[in-house]
Design a protein around this motif. Structure first.
Motif, mmCIF file in Angstrom:
data_model
loop_
_atom_site.group_PDB
_atom_site.id
_atom_site.type_symbol
_atom_site.label_atom_id
_atom_site.label_comp_id
_atom_site.label_asym_id
_atom_site.label_seq_id
_atom_site.Cartn_x
_atom_site.Cartn_y
_atom_site.Cartn_z
ATOM 1 N N ARG A 66 -8.846 2.390 2.137
ATOM 2 C CA ARG A 66 -7.963 1.603 1.267
ATOM 3 C C ARG A 66 -8.641 1.458 -0.079
ATOM 4 N NH1 ARG A 66 -6.900 -3.644 -0.213
ATOM 5 N NH2 ARG A 66 -8.626 -4.480 0.995
ATOM 6 N N SER A 88 -2.497 -1.048 -3.411
ATOM 7 C CA SER A 88 -3.580 -0.237 -2.856
ATOM 8 C C SER A 88 -3.070 1.138 -2.489
ATOM 9 C CB SER A 88 -4.149 -0.879 -1.593
ATOM 10 O OG SER A 88 -4.764 -2.093 -1.881
ATOM 11 N N ALA A 136 0.839 -1.199 0.000
ATOM 12 C CA ALA A 136 0.000 0.000 0.000
ATOM 13 C C ALA A 136 0.873 1.248 0.000
ATOM 14 C CB ALA A 136 -0.930 0.012 1.205
#
Length: 77
Positions: free
Chosen positions: A73, A32, A3
């Motif tokens: 997210r 993400s 992420a």
């Protein structure tokens, strides 16, 4: 899923969505974008769901961690 974190709380509101879209576009498939915002980004979810083909709406999550701190997210297919 790796992420990338983007805190938009200090970005002027008019520049937030373009900044978020640019950061998301820079991700690779399977990554993400972790978005830190000062309000629930529900309108952004609808915008991404309607306009961004590689946004994984089913994997979207949002959590309120405190007053003025929402973490979402946004996964990329």
């Amino acid at each position: 899923m790796p992420a990338e974190t983007l805190d938009v709380r200090d970005i002027p509101p008019a520049k937030r969505h373009p900044t978020i879209h640019d950061a998301f576009a820079d991700l690779d498939a399977g990554e993400s974008l972790e978005l830190v915002n000062d309000h629930d980004p529900q309108p952004l979810f609808y915008e991404f769901d309607a306009e961004v083909d590689d946004f994984d709406a089913d994997g979207y999550e949002v959590e309120q961690r405190g007053p003025g701190e929402f973490v979402a997210r946004l996964p990329k297919e």
